[in-house]
Design an enzyme around this catalytic site. Structure first.
Site, PDB file in Angstrom:
ATOM      1  N   TRP A 186       5.772  -4.194  -4.060  1.00 57.92           N
ATOM      2  CA  TRP A 186       5.562  -2.806  -4.456  1.00 57.92           C
ATOM      3  C   TRP A 186       6.787  -2.000  -4.055  1.00 57.92           C
ATOM      4  O   TRP A 186       7.273  -2.130  -2.924  1.00 57.92           O
ATOM      5  CB  TRP A 186       4.335  -2.189  -3.776  1.00 57.92           C
ATOM      6  N   GLU A 225       2.472  -4.681  -7.776  1.00 56.86           N
ATOM      7  CA  GLU A 225       1.546  -3.568  -7.550  1.00 56.86           C
ATOM      8  C   GLU A 225       2.078  -2.274  -8.160  1.00 56.86           C
ATOM      9  O   GLU A 225       3.222  -1.894  -7.938  1.00 56.86           O
ATOM     10  CB  GLU A 225       1.335  -3.391  -6.045  1.00 56.86           C
ATOM     11  N   LYS A 227       1.541   2.045  -9.113  1.00 54.08           N
ATOM     12  CA  LYS A 227       1.112   3.273  -8.447  1.00 54.08           C
ATOM     13  C   LYS A 227       1.230   4.437  -9.426  1.00 54.08           C
ATOM     14  O   LYS A 227       2.024   4.388 -10.363  1.00 54.08           O
ATOM     15  CB  LYS A 227       1.976   3.543  -7.203  1.00 54.08           C
ATOM     16  N   ASP A 258      -4.606  -1.619  -6.186  1.00 55.19           N
ATOM     17  CA  ASP A 258      -4.834  -0.774  -5.018  1.00 55.19           C
ATOM     18  C   ASP A 258      -5.770   0.347  -5.437  1.00 55.19           C
ATOM     19  O   ASP A 258      -5.488   1.092  -6.377  1.00 55.19           O
ATOM     20  CB  ASP A 258      -3.507  -0.214  -4.510  1.00 55.19           C
ATOM     21  N   HIS A 261      -4.298   3.810  -6.110  1.00 51.55           N
ATOM     22  CA  HIS A 261      -3.105   3.936  -6.927  1.00 51.55           C
ATOM     23  C   HIS A 261      -3.373   4.288  -8.385  1.00 51.55           C
ATOM     24  O   HIS A 261      -2.554   3.986  -9.260  1.00 51.55           O
ATOM     25  CB  HIS A 261      -2.287   2.651  -6.847  1.00 51.55           C
ATOM     26  N   HIS A 285      -6.020  -4.224  -2.830  1.00 53.68           N
ATOM     27  CA  HIS A 285      -5.720  -3.421  -1.660  1.00 53.68           C
ATOM     28  C   HIS A 285      -6.779  -2.327  -1.626  1.00 53.68           C
ATOM     29  O   HIS A 285      -6.738  -1.391  -2.421  1.00 53.68           O
ATOM     30  CB  HIS A 285      -4.311  -2.805  -1.754  1.00 53.68           C
ATOM     31  N   ASP A 293      -3.696   9.280  -3.405  1.00 53.10           N
ATOM     32  CA  ASP A 293      -3.564   8.041  -2.644  1.00 53.10           C
ATOM     33  C   ASP A 293      -3.388   8.343  -1.161  1.00 53.10           C
ATOM     34  O   ASP A 293      -2.320   8.165  -0.590  1.00 53.10           O
ATOM     35  CB  ASP A 293      -2.365   7.251  -3.178  1.00 53.10           C
ATOM     36  N   ASP A 295      -5.101   7.024   1.383  1.00 49.97           N
ATOM     37  CA  ASP A 295      -5.309   5.871   2.273  1.00 49.97           C
ATOM     38  C   ASP A 295      -6.243   6.172   3.438  1.00 49.97           C
ATOM     39  O   ASP A 295      -5.964   5.820   4.586  1.00 49.97           O
ATOM     40  CB  ASP A 295      -3.963   5.355   2.782  1.00 49.97           C
ATOM     41  N   ASP A 325      -5.797  -1.732   2.823  1.00 51.93           N
ATOM     42  CA  ASP A 325      -4.553  -0.958   2.840  1.00 51.93           C
ATOM     43  C   ASP A 325      -4.866   0.519   3.077  1.00 51.93           C
ATOM     44  O   ASP A 325      -4.977   1.298   2.136  1.00 51.93           O
ATOM     45  CB  ASP A 325      -3.790  -1.130   1.524  1.00 51.93           C
TER      46      ASP A 325
END
Length: 417
Positions: A186, A225, A227, A258, A261, A285, A293, A295, A325
């Site tokens: 990524w 990956e 995003k 993810d 993402h 993820h 995003d 997290d 993640d």
């Protein structure tokens, strides 16, 4: 919780699920084979162990300054092992390249090699933990806004070499552990404002990736990956979902989904059945996006439940790998590991406990009322008693009792850092 009470509750749950054609003992066995790839970067807020004073860059950030984060590899390993001791089952560890053992020396990203990760291989073997890997394009003087898609050939070649070396490291890890090491690629590449050279940057990224993936390996698996955007890179992301979906499909390689993402209203669960028709495997993820995003620590919310349900319904248990993640510096970091890992497990458990065969039959017979009715009633089934038994069988704290364990570790270890 008393063992007798846990077992009684499980017997009731087993009987209730059996009436719907679900074997809870079989599900418990399946859960033993559900291995999360826990992310090393939660323990130290994505700082890593390169000897430099630079901050976190590359369109990502961590909020909070809760005391006690890991300051070195020994503390990081200690925290991870303790967190794993509170999570049922056996799990993997996902490393970023910046977590190598560099011996206090500055080893540039295009100079990393397996010697900097031999300690991790030895640690993994000693503790029965398999490793996965990630290249690291952020938090570096050559990061900027563009890495593998940079028009400057010197910078582009720097990151190509870094990525090639990371693949070689992953190969060595996989061979040492006799289990493929999954390496995720990524990069943060993008632009803060209006971009007029979109095609050019993506053409450069494709060319860079073609060079990186040219060599074939037996003991590692590649995944790419996408995003939507990064902080400071809001207008354009070179490695978009469309780009990587097409790229992975053309090269017959794994793609990483993810959960943070994508656009806030997109369903990551809905992507599973489409992706698996065109790529061999998926890497997840799993985090919790709040409006972007961000997290946040994974919890048992509807999007995560839907994601794991779709994997089970698609019959894809042997084609999906599960990574976490998220990184939150506002709360106890070991506690964050345990909450997120257990939440992912609960989502998988509930997916496995679903009477899918009955639901499929209802759907194929156009029995829409029955399908929706059973889906609703499944929400009330005693899945929690099955998870409690899973914890009991693995000799880890049941229910909320792990909170006291985390508090004790904080009192004895992390508070003294």
């Amino acid at each position: 919780m008393k063992e007798e009470s846990i077992k009684k509750a499980y017997e009731i749950a087993r009987e209730r699920y059996a009436a719907l054609g679900v074997d809870t003992d079989k599900v418990l066995d399946q859960m033993q084979d559900f291995h999360l790839s826990m992310h090393c970067w939660q323990a130290d807020d994505v700082a890593g162990f390169e000897p430099h004073d630079g901050g976190l860059t590359g369109g990502i950030q961590v909020n909070g300054n809760y005391p006690g984060k890991a300051r070195n590899i020994d503390e990081l390993r200690s925290d991870i092992l303790y967190a794993m001791s509170l999570i049922p089952g056996k799990h993997r560890l996902n490393l970023h390249e910046i977590y190598g053992e560099f011996g206090g020396k500055y080893v540039d990203r295009n100079e990393c090699s397996i010697e900097h990760f031999q300690g991790w291989i030895d640690w993994g073997k000693a503790n029965g933990i398999k490793l996965d890997f990630n290249s690291t394009s952020f938090s570096h003087p050559k990061s900027g806004d563009l890495s593998l898609s940079n028009p400057d050939k010197g910078i582009r070649d720097f990151w190509i070499e870094h990525s090639k070396r990371c693949r070689a490291i992953s190969q060595a890890i996989g061979e040492a552990q006799q289990d493929p090491c999954i390496m995720n690629t990524w990069v943060h590449d993008g632009s803060k404002d209006i971009t007029v050279n979109r095609y050019m940057y993506r053409e450069l990224l494709k060319d860079s990736l073609d060079q990186i993936f040219e060599k074939k390996y037996d003991w590692m698996k590649d995944c790419v990956e996408s995003k939507v955007f990064g902080i400071g890179l809001e207008s354009y992301t070179v490695g978009s979902n469309d780009f990587y979906t097409a790229y992975a499909s053309k090269r017959d390689m794994m793609i990483t989904l993810d959960t943070g993402h994508f656009h806030p209203t997109e369903s990551v669960a809905d992507k599973v059945s489409s992706m698996l028709l065109f790529v061999p495997e998926l890497m997840l993820h799993v985090s919790r996006p709040i409006r972007w995003d961000s997290d946040h620590v994974t919890i048992m919310d509807d999007p995560t439940l839907d994601l794991f349900s779709e994997i089970v319904r698609a019959g894809a248990l042997n084609r999906v790998h599960y990574g976490l993640d998220y990184f939150d510096g506002t709360l106890n970091r070991i506690g964050a590991y345990v909450i997120g890992s257990r939440a992912a497990q609960k989502c998988m458990l509930r997916a496995l406990l679903e009477p899918t065969d009955t639901l499929r039959r209802y759907e194929l017979n156009d029995q829409k009322f029955q399908r929706l009715g059973l889906l609703e009633e499944c929400k009330n089934l005693p899945w929690n008693a099955v998870y409690d038994m899973f914890c009991l069988k693995n000799n880890v704290p049941v229910g909320e009792s792990y909170i006291a364990s985390v508090e004790q570790y904080e009192k004895e270890v992390t508070s003294k850092r």
